[in-house]
Design a protein around this motif. Structure first.
Motif, PDB file in Angstrom:
ATOM      1  N   ARG A 119       0.835  -1.205   0.000  1.00  0.00           N
ATOM      2  CA  ARG A 119       0.000   0.000   0.000  1.00  0.00           C
ATOM      3  C   ARG A 119       0.864   1.247   0.000  1.00  0.00           C
ATOM      4  N   ARG A 120       0.273   2.355  -0.429  1.00  0.00           N
ATOM      5  CA  ARG A 120       0.970   3.641  -0.433  1.00  0.00           C
ATOM      6  C   ARG A 120       0.853   4.297   0.935  1.00  0.00           C
ATOM      7  N   VAL A 121       2.005   4.771   1.445  1.00  0.00           N
ATOM      8  CA  VAL A 121       2.043   5.544   2.684  1.00  0.00           C
ATOM      9  C   VAL A 121       3.091   6.638   2.499  1.00  0.00           C
ATOM     10  N   VAL A 122       3.147   7.535   3.474  1.00  0.00           N
ATOM     11  CA  VAL A 122       4.229   8.518   3.520  1.00  0.00           C
ATOM     12  C   VAL A 122       5.169   8.107   4.640  1.00  0.00           C
ATOM     13  N   PHE A 123       6.454   8.067   4.336  1.00  0.00           N
ATOM     14  CA  PHE A 123       7.450   7.619   5.298  1.00  0.00           C
ATOM     15  C   PHE A 123       8.582   8.638   5.353  1.00  0.00           C
ATOM     16  N   ALA A 124       8.693   9.338   6.477  1.00  0.00           N
ATOM     17  CA  ALA A 124       9.726  10.365   6.665  1.00  0.00           C
ATOM     18  C   ALA A 124       9.722  11.365   5.510  1.00  0.00           C
TER      19      ALA A 124
END
Length: 427
Positions: free
Chosen positions: A51-56
């Motif tokens: 899945r798409r997430v935002v990481f740092a």
């Protein structure tokens, strides 16, 4: 699930400490990711294993299922070279780490044939035979480090012991003088820990690290050590200086932070599970198995230390990830707690068959120093249990804190008390 469905799913039911402009919570802004990541990772895996997430600050495709991680780790269509990333990833300093960050241009951030050539330069230093020859010296360093604390009956496992042991070992392997080791450790730590959630220190630290390594190589050329240490052997072979510098940086970071976290997390897991600690005391031959379970249960790396980038459209776990340099992040911590691979994955059990865990990665980028890390972890934990009876936390568990790191999982401090055991005495 297709890419459009995955994009819609990402707004999800994640706890929100801070939300980015597109409505996606940044994992690094969630306190639970730092303090107790496994429930959050399990939730993400259940809601969509790719899945798409935002990481740092970086938009990534997060992969959380064990088998998908193994498959993606072997897929040549995923590049480790950050120059293959798209514009969205390039805008995040720690992802692209532009050309000024020479120290990070190492084999971990490269693809074959460059990766193959760079790995071959040092592969011979970490064979099982070479590590076996190092064991007496690792034991000697371990004994030297613990000796001053035995009369006191207390020490901080992290700062007094766990970080100092692997730093000393890898420094001796490389040929880093004792008086320079703390400087290298401090600078390498910039790439492991985050300062208040930003990367403002990275450019300066990269420049300082390069200057330090350049100075060290110059000193070795002026007073050659020959084949006595790894840097001397690399210089003798007349390898390009930039490659030697980046390789040295990688080995310094990978050579002590991960093992320090392994030792610290191992001691904590045993203290939290006293029945497992007593079993290990009664049957010390289980130590190698205990180390593998520690690596699986609460390993030193919760996310793969580098992103992969798509070179074409690719299917991962039934999800189509577009080509064009989309960033893919593999969660080793989530994979190691995947119930489809390990029964009752949240249970710590040193009798478990933990083989196949992802603590050292998988595929061509599997950690080259894994045999050294296992040796150091085994010797360190065995020595602590032999010399420190009645081992107990010296603070309330609620006071323990975890480092604010993108990829690593490690305690900042672990004070313990114990009753010292004399050599030859029975605990």
């Amino acid at each position: 699930m297709n890419a459009e469905q995955a994009d819609r799913a990402v707004s999800c039911r994640m706890p929100h400490d801070r939300t980015t402009a597109d409505g996606v919570t940044d994992l690094m802004e969630q306190k639970s990711y730092v303090d107790a990541p496994y429930p959050l990772l399990a939730q993400l895996r259940a809601e969509g294993p790719v899945r798409r997430v935002v990481f740092a600050g970086a938009p990534v495709w997060l992969v959380t299922r064990h088998e998908d991680i193994r498959t993606a780790s072997r897929d040549p269509r995923l590049s480790n070279d950050p120059r293959r990333c798209n514009r969205a990833a390039q805008s995040v300093p720690w992802v692209f780490a532009g050309e000024t960050y020479t120290v990070t241009r190492n084999m971990l951030r490269s693809d074959p044939p460059d990766h193959t050539r760079l790995r071959a330069l040092v592969a011979g230093e970490f064979t099982p035979g070479r590590i076996e020859a190092l064991r007496p010296r690792i034991q000697e360093i371990t004994d030297e480090l613990i000796a001053p604390f035995l009369p006191l009956g207390r020490l901080d496992v992290i700062t007094d012991f766990a970080k100092r042991l692997p730093l000393t070992v890898i420094s001796e392997v490389l040929g880093v003088p004792a008086e320079e080791r703390d400087t290298f450790a401090r600078l390498a730590g910039v790439y492991v820990e985050m300062s208040e959630g930003d990367d403002s220190r990275m450019p300066h630290a990269a420049s300082e690290m390069r200057d330090c390594l350049t100075g060290l190589l110059k000193a070795k050329r002026n007073c050659p050590s020959g084949s006595e240490d790894l840097l001397g052997r690399l210089l003798e072979a007349d390898h390009e200086e930039d490659e030697v510098i980046s390789m040295s940086f990688l080995l310094l970071v990978a050579g002590f932070e991960t093992t320090a976290n392994l030792i610290g997390s191992g001691v904590l897991a045993l203290l939290e599970h006293p029945e497992q600690l007593e079993l290990l005391r009664r049957e010390p031959h289980l130590m190698w198995q205990a180390v593998e379970e520690i690596l699986r249960y609460n390993g030193p790396i919760k996310m793969a230390p580098v992103l992969r980038f798509t070179t074409c459209d690719i299917q991962i776990g039934g999800v189509t990830v577009p080509g064009g340099g989309e960033a893919v992040l593999l969660s080793y911590g989530a994979g190691n707690r995947d119930p489809d691979r390990f029964a009752e994955p949240d249970r710590f059990d040193i009798l478990r068959d933990s083989r196949g865990h992802l603590a050292f990665g998988h595929g061509i980028h599997h950690c080259l120093g894994a045999p050294l890390g296992r040796a150091e972890g085994t010797i360190a934990l065995r020595t602590l249990l032999e010399r420190c009876d009645e081992l107990a936390l010296a603070v309330d568990p609620s006071e323990l804190t975890w480092g604010h790191s993108r990829f690593m999982r490690g305690l900042t401090s672990l004070p313990v008390t114990f009753r010292p055991v004399l050599r030859g005495a029975t605990p």
